[in-house]
Write a protein that holds these residues in place. Sequence first.
Motif: not given
Length: 277
Positions: A32-54
């Motif tokens: 389930k954590m891996f699934a959520e990481l994959n969705v997060l990665m989709d969101d990271i790549e789509k977001d045009t404003d995002l620059k840093v994730v911690v």
Amino acid sequence: MNANNRLTIVRQSPAYWRIVINNLPLNLFDPKMFAELNVLMDDIEKDTDLKVVVFESGDEDFFMNHHDVENRLTVPDQPGAMPFFGNWPKFVTRLAQSSVISIAKVRGRARAQGFEFALACDMRFASKERAKFALIEVGGSSIPGGGGVEWLSALVGRSRTLEIVCSADDFDADIGERYGFVNRSIPDAELDGFVGALAERMARFEKRALGTAKKMVNGRAGVPSEGDLWMSNHILQGVDLWPEAAKAFTKMLDAGLGQVGEFELNFAERLGDFPSA
């Protein structure tokens, strides 16, 4: 937020997100954590404003732990779910090649898969008092298959990688800093402030400049390819079938693997106490 979520996204600003990892009680890495990481990665790549994730942990004892080994082959019915083998190399390659800067803020234990995840991030800052890192796999008659060998070889060199992999022991933040797999070992009371200030500083800079700088560094820093990572992932899949791996797995289950208690807190130390194979 769903109460069962493993990841909580805290949007500090449009340019800076904190990702809180929380899979109580041991922060095991599970499907389930891996699934959520994959969705997060989709969101990271789509977001045009995002620059840093911690990435940080909601569990003070474990940043991210080893696999939930008994459920590793499960593919849950949820967005982003996919088999671990063959797909983990794709995820970490996407993270490493993303234009967004990723930081692991490590407090507590980062063991096995959890250590490999931290290594896949662009930077690691660790609590001087509370962080512990270990690739425990060889002590359990297995091998690191999530990129630990590849990332460490690039960061700390052959001899220290062999020490970390073949000793299966814990390494604290100070040694991590000295060896080169931790950017800085920071007193625990100062860790949040330091990482927050760094993330906010970078988040004020131009996204294209940050992304291009990361791409240039990647080109010169020996970042492992998806093919390199796939090879270790494939070898691990075969090692899991070894009779000695099955025997060690049973021994670790009997000792407390996956259970709240002394064995999980002191996993690397307890492996050293096992009788010779």
